[in-house]
Design an enzyme around this catalytic site. Sequence first.
Site, PDB file in Angstrom:
ATOM      1  N   ARG A 244       0.820  -1.078  -0.026  1.00  0.00           N
ATOM      2  CA  ARG A 244       0.015  -0.150   0.078  1.00  0.00           C
ATOM      3  C   ARG A 244       0.961   1.235  -0.045  1.00  0.00           C
ATOM      4  NH1 ARG A 244      -5.006   2.056   1.526  1.00  0.00           N
ATOM      5  NH2 ARG A 244      -5.177   3.577   3.252  1.00  0.00           N
ATOM      6  N   TYR A 276       3.258  10.838   2.373  1.00  0.00           N
ATOM      7  CA  TYR A 276       4.263  10.068   0.923  1.00  0.00           C
ATOM      8  C   TYR A 276       4.850  11.128   0.211  1.00  0.00           C
ATOM      9  CZ  TYR A 276       1.177   6.072   2.124  1.00  0.00           C
ATOM     10  OH  TYR A 276       0.693   4.937   2.827  1.00  0.00           O
TER      11      TYR A 276
END
Length: 295
Positions: A244, A276
């Site tokens: 993920r 991220y």
Amino acid sequence: MDSYVDEFINYLAVERGLAQNTLESYGRDLRQFQLFLQNDKLDIIKDSNRNTILNYLNNLQSKGRAVSTISRNLAAIKSFYQYLVRERYIDKDPAANLESPKLEKKLPKILSIAEVEELLKQPNSLLPTGLRDKAMLELLYATGIRVSELISLNITDVNLDMGYIKCYGKGAKERIVPLGSIAAKCVQEYIAKGRPKLVRTYDEPALFVNHHGNRLTRQGFWKIIKKYAQEANITKEITPHTLRHSFATHLLENGADLRSVQEMLGHADISTTQIYTHVTKNRLKEVYDKAHPRA
């Protein structure tokens, strides 16, 4: 106490629609708090106050518990007492105004594209379980869904013709996630050739099943991905969320916009997705430091 906790957990399940993992976590944390109080001969309803809660949190800290664990425990305790006040079981909330400790945002561990490709090569597609494992790994990397969402998928949640899956995230929120052609092909092959040899009953709804023909568990998947990581000689620490995290980071590195990634991951708040971007910035800095003659 048990009846109050059970009633609270039931409220979270029915009224708030929280996921099973969350419900188990709340129950576990509250019962540990109960045990701590009982050891001091304290009653959770009559004797709880700000100091008893702080003593419990300090006890967790003295045992070396992570800040995230302490913060999660406090969140459970605060929600529990808010519920008791709302239901008029108690008059005053002893956890009011207690602040959670500041959490360090840990950057997620990710695999490189080469490592992902090596991992995805490992399942033996000549075996029904190999077809299943290949489909699961490809699906996880193609969609970025959570492992809990993966194992909760029913066969009716997959639309291979249109190229998407329907999954239910935290709080039972439904979302549609696009599915790439490679993953779609692997899922189709598993449904056609692998799943019929694994299921025991015609009416089994689960997409991914174990060798007993029942829905695969989170623990079952965890063993599977660890096995393939070893076979692929990946030395990085692998978690059920590794694919993920890798999915999100690789998308952003290749130009995907943050809002789209947020939608696909099912994050309610974009600040969760923004972690991220720190990963991609760090990687850019690494590339710069290695490549620039005057870095």
